[in-house]
Scaffold this motif. Structure first.
Motif, PDB file in Angstrom:
ATOM      1  N   UNK A  27       0.840  -1.204   0.000  1.00 46.02           N
ATOM      2  CA  UNK A  27       0.000   0.000   0.000  1.00 46.02           C
ATOM      3  C   UNK A  27       0.874   1.253   0.000  1.00 46.02           C
ATOM      4  N   UNK A  28       1.924   1.266   0.799  1.00 49.86           N
ATOM      5  CA  UNK A  28       2.825   2.420   0.842  1.00 49.86           C
ATOM      6  C   UNK A  28       3.418   2.670  -0.542  1.00 49.86           C
ATOM      7  N   UNK A  29       3.802   1.614  -1.224  1.00 49.00           N
ATOM      8  CA  UNK A  29       4.399   1.752  -2.560  1.00 49.00           C
ATOM      9  C   UNK A  29       3.356   2.155  -3.603  1.00 49.00           C
ATOM     10  N   UNK A  30       2.190   1.512  -3.555  1.00 43.92           N
ATOM     11  CA  UNK A  30       1.143   1.733  -4.556  1.00 43.92           C
ATOM     12  C   UNK A  30       0.411   3.065  -4.375  1.00 43.92           C
ATOM     13  N   UNK A  31       0.290   3.513  -3.129  1.00 41.22           N
ATOM     14  CA  UNK A  31      -0.455   4.733  -2.808  1.00 41.22           C
ATOM     15  C   UNK A  31       0.409   5.652  -1.933  1.00 41.22           C
ATOM     16  N   UNK A  32       1.462   6.231  -2.506  1.00 38.25           N
ATOM     17  CA  UNK A  32       2.390   7.032  -1.699  1.00 38.25           C
ATOM     18  C   UNK A  32       1.773   8.289  -1.096  1.00 38.25           C
ATOM     19  N   UNK A  33       0.621   8.724  -1.574  1.00 42.78           N
ATOM     20  CA  UNK A  33      -0.017   9.914  -1.014  1.00 42.78           C
ATOM     21  C   UNK A  33      -0.818   9.621   0.248  1.00 42.78           C
ATOM     22  N   UNK A  34      -1.090   8.344   0.520  1.00 39.11           N
ATOM     23  CA  UNK A  34      -1.814   8.005   1.739  1.00 39.11           C
ATOM     24  C   UNK A  34      -0.877   8.120   2.936  1.00 39.11           C
ATOM     25  N   UNK A  35      -1.446   8.470   4.074  1.00 42.29           N
ATOM     26  CA  UNK A  35      -0.672   8.625   5.301  1.00 42.29           C
ATOM     27  C   UNK A  35      -0.819   7.367   6.150  1.00 42.29           C
ATOM     28  N   UNK A  36       0.282   6.645   6.386  1.00 37.32           N
ATOM     29  CA  UNK A  36       0.217   5.471   7.256  1.00 37.32           C
ATOM     30  C   UNK A  36       0.211   5.916   8.718  1.00 37.32           C
ATOM     31  N   UNK A  37      -0.602   5.257   9.537  1.00 35.97           N
ATOM     32  CA  UNK A  37      -0.654   5.616  10.952  1.00 35.97           C
ATOM     33  C   UNK A  37      -1.174   4.451  11.769  1.00 35.97           C
ATOM     34  N   UNK A  38      -0.938   4.519  13.052  1.00 38.30           N
ATOM     35  CA  UNK A  38      -1.509   3.575  13.999  1.00 38.30           C
ATOM     36  C   UNK A  38      -2.570   4.332  14.792  1.00 38.30           C
ATOM     37  N   UNK A  39      -3.767   3.795  14.827  1.00 40.12           N
ATOM     38  CA  UNK A  39      -4.847   4.359  15.638  1.00 40.12           C
ATOM     39  C   UNK A  39      -5.683   3.193  16.147  1.00 40.12           C
ATOM     40  N   UNK A  40      -6.134   3.281  17.372  1.00 42.11           N
ATOM     41  CA  UNK A  40      -6.872   2.184  17.993  1.00 42.11           C
ATOM     42  C   UNK A  40      -6.053   0.890  17.926  1.00 42.11           C
ATOM     43  N   UNK A  41      -4.736   1.041  18.062  1.00 42.08           N
ATOM     44  CA  UNK A  41      -3.794  -0.088  18.032  1.00 42.08           C
ATOM     45  C   UNK A  41      -3.834  -0.878  16.737  1.00 42.08           C
ATOM     46  N   UNK A  42      -4.204  -0.233  15.642  1.00 37.42           N
ATOM     47  CA  UNK A  42      -4.287  -0.904  14.345  1.00 37.42           C
ATOM     48  C   UNK A  42      -3.639  -0.053  13.264  1.00 37.42           C
ATOM     49  N   UNK A  43      -2.975  -0.715  12.308  1.00 43.55           N
ATOM     50  CA  UNK A  43      -2.427   0.043  11.181  1.00 43.55           C
ATOM     51  C   UNK A  43      -3.550   0.482  10.247  1.00 43.55           C
ATOM     52  N   UNK A  44      -3.429   1.706   9.772  1.00 42.37           N
ATOM     53  CA  UNK A  44      -4.426   2.227   8.841  1.00 42.37           C
ATOM     54  C   UNK A  44      -3.788   3.280   7.952  1.00 42.37           C
ATOM     55  N   UNK A  45      -4.550   3.667   6.944  1.00 41.35           N
ATOM     56  CA  UNK A  45      -4.110   4.699   6.009  1.00 41.35           C
ATOM     57  C   UNK A  45      -5.199   5.739   5.896  1.00 41.35           C
TER      58      UNK A  45
END
Length: 123
Positions: A27-45
């Motif tokens: 996802x990071x490679x395919x969608x570089x404009x998305x922001x990766x983050x951890x919220x509610x103890x889960x990875x999300x974009x």
């Protein structure tokens, strides 16, 4: 991937950890404009501070959460891929392949559908 490092290390099963790392990295490679983050103890974009897709792990599956609208939109394709789902998440068993083309469609749908969204979740 640094933002996900601690989360990934918390996954005891190394095969499950590798699978999750592969998906998040894709996802990071395919969608570089998305922001990766951890919220509610889960990875999300996120995109412009609105939720696009999230993930979690369980003993038997990886859970994918594209919001209810995304699940409803792709329910036939989800079933065709061999996954089951609830109102809020898709279960991808650890013993079957990730359908990256379906994942890409769900992410692209959410990015477009939420382009004007000013809240984290859809209302």
């Amino acid at each position: 991937m640094e933002v996900f490092k601690e989360y990934l290390m918390s996954i005891a099963n190394s095969q499950h950890r590798d699978r999750m790392e592969d998906v998040l990295g894709w996802i990071i490679k395919e969608f570089p404009n998305l922001v990766p983050k951890i919220a509610w103890n889960q990875p999300m974009f996120t995109d412009h501070d609105t939720f696009i897709i999230g993930f979690s792990t369980a003993k038997l599956h990886m859970a994918v959460a594209p919001e209810k609208v995304g699940i409803n939109r792709f329910s036939d394709e989800i079933v065709q891929a061999g996954y089951d789902y609830t109102k809020e998440l898709i279960r991808i068993r650890w013993d079957i392949l990730v359908d990256y083309s379906l994942l890409k469609k769900m992410i692209e749908f959410n990015i477009l559908d939420k382009a004007e969204c000013s809240t984290f979740w859809r209302k």
